[in-house]
Design an enzyme around this catalytic site. Structure first.
Site, PDB file in Angstrom:
ATOM      1  N   ARG A  83       0.823  -1.215   0.000  1.00 21.79           N
ATOM      2  CA  ARG A  83       0.000   0.000   0.000  1.00 21.79           C
ATOM      3  C   ARG A  83       0.852   1.259   0.000  1.00 21.79           C
ATOM      4  O   ARG A  83       0.402   2.301  -0.402  1.00 21.79           O
ATOM      5  CB  ARG A  83      -0.879   0.029   1.249  1.00 21.79           C
ATOM      6  CG  ARG A  83      -2.162  -0.663   1.058  1.00 21.79           C
ATOM      7  CD  ARG A  83      -3.077  -0.398   2.221  1.00 21.79           C
ATOM      8  NE  ARG A  83      -3.883  -1.578   2.461  1.00 21.79           N
ATOM      9  CZ  ARG A  83      -3.832  -2.315   3.541  1.00 21.79           C
ATOM     10  NH1 ARG A  83      -3.020  -1.987   4.528  1.00 21.79           N
ATOM     11  NH2 ARG A  83      -4.578  -3.383   3.668  1.00 21.79           N
ATOM     12  N   ARG A  93       6.215  -5.981  -7.519  1.00 18.03           N
ATOM     13  CA  ARG A  93       5.775  -5.863  -6.137  1.00 18.03           C
ATOM     14  C   ARG A  93       6.883  -5.414  -5.198  1.00 18.03           C
ATOM     15  O   ARG A  93       8.036  -5.767  -5.361  1.00 18.03           O
ATOM     16  CB  ARG A  93       5.215  -7.199  -5.662  1.00 18.03           C
ATOM     17  CG  ARG A  93       3.817  -7.427  -6.208  1.00 18.03           C
ATOM     18  CD  ARG A  93       3.367  -8.818  -5.935  1.00 18.03           C
ATOM     19  NE  ARG A  93       4.304  -9.776  -6.537  1.00 18.03           N
ATOM     20  CZ  ARG A  93       4.231 -11.068  -6.347  1.00 18.03           C
ATOM     21  NH1 ARG A  93       3.303 -11.563  -5.585  1.00 18.03           N
ATOM     22  NH2 ARG A  93       5.092 -11.860  -6.925  1.00 18.03           N
ATOM     23  N   ASP A  96       7.582  -9.789  -1.581  1.00 20.76           N
ATOM     24  CA  ASP A  96       6.989 -11.105  -1.819  1.00 20.76           C
ATOM     25  C   ASP A  96       7.427 -12.016  -0.680  1.00 20.76           C
ATOM     26  O   ASP A  96       8.622 -12.162  -0.420  1.00 20.76           O
ATOM     27  CB  ASP A  96       7.495 -11.653  -3.164  1.00 20.76           C
ATOM     28  CG  ASP A  96       6.835 -12.969  -3.537  1.00 20.76           C
ATOM     29  OD1 ASP A  96       5.674 -13.204  -3.134  1.00 20.76           O
ATOM     30  OD2 ASP A  96       7.471 -13.777  -4.236  1.00 20.76           O
ATOM     31  N   ASP A  98       6.990 -15.841   0.834  1.00 15.09           N
ATOM     32  CA  ASP A  98       6.536 -17.205   0.536  1.00 15.09           C
ATOM     33  C   ASP A  98       6.744 -18.105   1.742  1.00 15.09           C
ATOM     34  O   ASP A  98       7.767 -17.996   2.427  1.00 15.09           O
ATOM     35  CB  ASP A  98       7.327 -17.783  -0.647  1.00 15.09           C
ATOM     36  CG  ASP A  98       6.946 -17.152  -1.966  1.00 15.09           C
ATOM     37  OD1 ASP A  98       5.767 -16.787  -2.140  1.00 15.09           O
ATOM     38  OD2 ASP A  98       7.828 -17.021  -2.832  1.00 15.09           O
TER      39      ASP A  98
END
Ligand code: AMP
Length: 152
Positions: A83, A93, A96, A98
């Site tokens: 945001r 992005r 990230d 995971d």
């Protein structure tokens, strides 16, 4: 509590600071303890060559959150940090996260596959995992060291 490994990747802005912010946000709730963090390395983007280079690493954490709740937390932090950036909504992005390994568990659900399905193909994940624990086992695939040795 099982040792859980999280993949960390960032392509935009101050990537190192973003990864640090993600780890801080994860630790803030009190139910995740960050045990160790690997060194961070630059890697070329896979697939989308228009993106800047990635900064990647892994963190070992301890948590009482079960795997699905942990994935939800990772996604919350991704949103929280995402945001803050300007730029195209579906562009590269900021962060990230995971879920790579959750102890010795193997999970195969539509929303969650553990070990992470692309873990055994990705040198930029395997190398930092081996850095944190050279004897680490990937359930169903053998030791991280052996998987790395088998990569081209
Ligand atoms: P990505 O945008 O590449 O981070 O992929 C996110 C999607 O992958 C989400 O819909 C997740 O439900 C799904 N997913 C499945 N297994 C995993 C995993 N081990 N870690 C993170 N996301 C996962």
């Amino acid at each position: 509590m099982p040792l859980v490994y999280i993949g960390l990747g960032s392509t935009l802005g101050d990537r190192e600071q973003t990864i640090g912010a993600a780890l801080e946000l994860l630790a803030q709730g009190g139910d995740i303890e960050v045990a160790t963090v690997s060194s961070l390395r630059e890697t070329d983007p896979v697939g989308y060559e228009q993106q800047p280079r990635f900064l990647n690493g892994v963190a070992a954490i301890r948590t009482e959150l079960e795997p699905r709740a942990l994935l939800a937390r990772l996604q919350e932090v991704e949103l929280e940090l995402g945001r803050e950036r300007s730029g195209p909504r579906f562009g590269p992005r900021t962060i990230d996260l995971d879920l790579l390994l959750y102890g010795d568990e193997q999970i195969d659900e539509p929303e969650l596959v553990v070990p992470h399905p692309r873990l055994t193909e990705r040198r930029f994940v395997l190398e930092p995992l081996a850095e944190l624990d050279s004897g680490l086992e990937v359930p169903g695939a053998g030791s991280v060291r052996a998987v790395l040795a088998g990569l081209q």
